[in-house]
Design a protein around this motif. Structure first.
Motif, PDB file in Angstrom:
ATOM      1  N   LEU A 130      -1.662   5.850  -4.931  1.00 47.96           N
ATOM      2  CA  LEU A 130      -1.969   6.819  -5.983  1.00 47.96           C
ATOM      3  C   LEU A 130      -1.572   8.224  -5.543  1.00 47.96           C
ATOM      4  CD1 LEU A 130      -3.460   7.434  -8.745  1.00 47.96           C
ATOM      5  CD2 LEU A 130      -5.479   7.890  -7.318  1.00 47.96           C
ATOM      6  N   LEU A 131      -1.940   8.586  -4.317  1.00 47.88           N
ATOM      7  CA  LEU A 131      -1.586   9.916  -3.811  1.00 47.88           C
ATOM      8  C   LEU A 131      -0.079  10.074  -3.648  1.00 47.88           C
ATOM      9  CD1 LEU A 131      -4.310  10.898  -1.206  1.00 47.88           C
ATOM     10  CD2 LEU A 131      -4.003  11.696  -3.547  1.00 47.88           C
ATOM     11  N   GLN A 179       2.228   8.719  -5.472  1.00 47.90           N
ATOM     12  CA  GLN A 179       2.755   8.951  -6.820  1.00 47.90           C
ATOM     13  C   GLN A 179       2.439  10.371  -7.287  1.00 47.90           C
ATOM     14  OE1 GLN A 179       0.893   5.852  -9.077  1.00 47.90           O
ATOM     15  NE2 GLN A 179       2.092   4.232  -8.119  1.00 47.90           N
ATOM     16  N   ALA A 180       1.211  10.826  -7.032  1.00 45.81           N
ATOM     17  CA  ALA A 180       0.815  12.176  -7.435  1.00 45.81           C
ATOM     18  C   ALA A 180       1.637  13.222  -6.692  1.00 45.81           C
ATOM     19  CB  ALA A 180      -0.677  12.390  -7.178  1.00 45.81           C
ATOM     20  N   HIS A 181       1.864  13.001  -5.407  1.00 51.07           N
ATOM     21  CA  HIS A 181       2.640  13.964  -4.623  1.00 51.07           C
ATOM     22  C   HIS A 181       4.096  14.002  -5.087  1.00 51.07           C
ATOM     23  CE1 HIS A 181      -0.526  13.604  -1.201  1.00 51.07           C
ATOM     24  NE2 HIS A 181      -0.950  14.340  -2.219  1.00 51.07           N
ATOM     25  N   TYR A 228      -9.451   2.736  -5.472  1.00 52.57           N
ATOM     26  CA  TYR A 228      -8.765   3.774  -4.708  1.00 52.57           C
ATOM     27  C   TYR A 228      -9.546   4.216  -3.470  1.00 52.57           C
ATOM     28  CZ  TYR A 228      -5.895   4.007  -8.882  1.00 52.57           C
ATOM     29  OH  TYR A 228      -5.075   3.688  -9.931  1.00 52.57           O
ATOM     30  N   ALA A 260      -9.362  11.518  -4.802  1.00 51.10           N
ATOM     31  CA  ALA A 260      -8.578  10.946  -3.701  1.00 51.10           C
ATOM     32  C   ALA A 260      -8.008  12.058  -2.818  1.00 51.10           C
ATOM     33  CB  ALA A 260      -7.461  10.056  -4.245  1.00 51.10           C
ATOM     34  N   GLU A 261      -7.531  13.140  -3.431  1.00 52.72           N
ATOM     35  CA  GLU A 261      -7.035  14.297  -2.668  1.00 52.72           C
ATOM     36  C   GLU A 261      -8.142  14.881  -1.798  1.00 52.72           C
ATOM     37  OE1 GLU A 261      -4.127  15.548  -2.132  1.00 52.72           O
ATOM     38  OE2 GLU A 261      -2.875  15.423  -3.923  1.00 52.72           O
ATOM     39  N   GLN A 285       4.043  16.123  -8.115  1.00 49.90           N
ATOM     40  CA  GLN A 285       3.861  17.528  -7.742  1.00 49.90           C
ATOM     41  C   GLN A 285       5.178  18.140  -7.264  1.00 49.90           C
ATOM     42  OE1 GLN A 285       0.685  17.245  -4.883  1.00 49.90           O
ATOM     43  NE2 GLN A 285      -0.842  16.780  -6.465  1.00 49.90           N
ATOM     44  N   ARG A 309      -6.987   9.533 -14.870  1.00 47.50           N
ATOM     45  CA  ARG A 309      -6.116   9.404 -13.691  1.00 47.50           C
ATOM     46  C   ARG A 309      -6.096  10.717 -12.905  1.00 47.50           C
ATOM     47  NH1 ARG A 309      -2.193   5.994 -11.685  1.00 47.50           N
ATOM     48  NH2 ARG A 309      -0.445   6.979 -10.625  1.00 47.50           N
ATOM     49  N   VAL A 320      -7.123  11.196  -9.010  1.00 46.35           N
ATOM     50  CA  VAL A 320      -6.263  11.860  -8.021  1.00 46.35           C
ATOM     51  C   VAL A 320      -7.037  12.989  -7.347  1.00 46.35           C
ATOM     52  CG1 VAL A 320      -4.211  13.311  -7.718  1.00 46.35           C
ATOM     53  CG2 VAL A 320      -4.079  11.223  -9.109  1.00 46.35           C
TER      54      VAL A 320
END
Length: 146
Positions: free
Chosen positions: A103-104, A106-108, A79, A38-39, A111, A31, A35
């Protein structure tokens, strides 16, 4: 950290966060890689650059074959979507799908939670000043890369 100047502190910080093994199992590590790609695609799109495999490789700082594997995995996971490049129809470029944007997001969120934990006890002004300084460093580092 004792001794050393601000440059050493900066690079120690970068090394620490770039070398941390992903928490959890292999699924969590995968995962994290999804990410990462994707970033990269998101950052390239924000700058108006085509997210070709070579551009993603340069953005992440890995070789073309590694970037190709990451792009393929993110595409298979839903993605990313691939389409012919606007500039050169022989090339393909990646774009984020709605799942990629989720996905981004959720990642952000994660962070932001980590930043809040790291800066617990800091004033809002100190947090904003630190964010502004990091943003300036990122912008200047991009200019150094050319």
């Amino acid at each position: 950290m004792s001794g050393g100047g601000p440059g050493q502190a900066l690079f120690a910080f970068v090394r620490y966060w770039s070398r941390r093994p992903p928490a959890g199992d292999g699924e969590m590590a995968e995962r994290g890689r999804l990410v990462l790609v994707a970033e990269a695609v998101h950052a390239l799109a924000r700058r108006g650059s085509a997210a070709t495999v070579n551009a993603v490789a340069q953005e992440i700082g890995i070789d073309q074959s590694g970037a190709s594997r990451l792009v393929k995995a993110a595409t298979q996971a839903g993605y990313l979507a691939m389409r012919p490049s606007d500039a050169d129809g022989r090339q393909r470029q990646a774009t984020l799908t709605s799942s990629g944007h989720a996905l981004l997001d959720q990642a952000h969120d994660w962070q932001e939670r980590v930043f809040d934990q790291l800066t617990e006890g800091w004033s809002e002004r100190r947090r904003r000043d630190f964010q502004r300084a990091m943003t300036e460093l990122i912008e200047r580092s991009g200019a150094l890369r050319g």
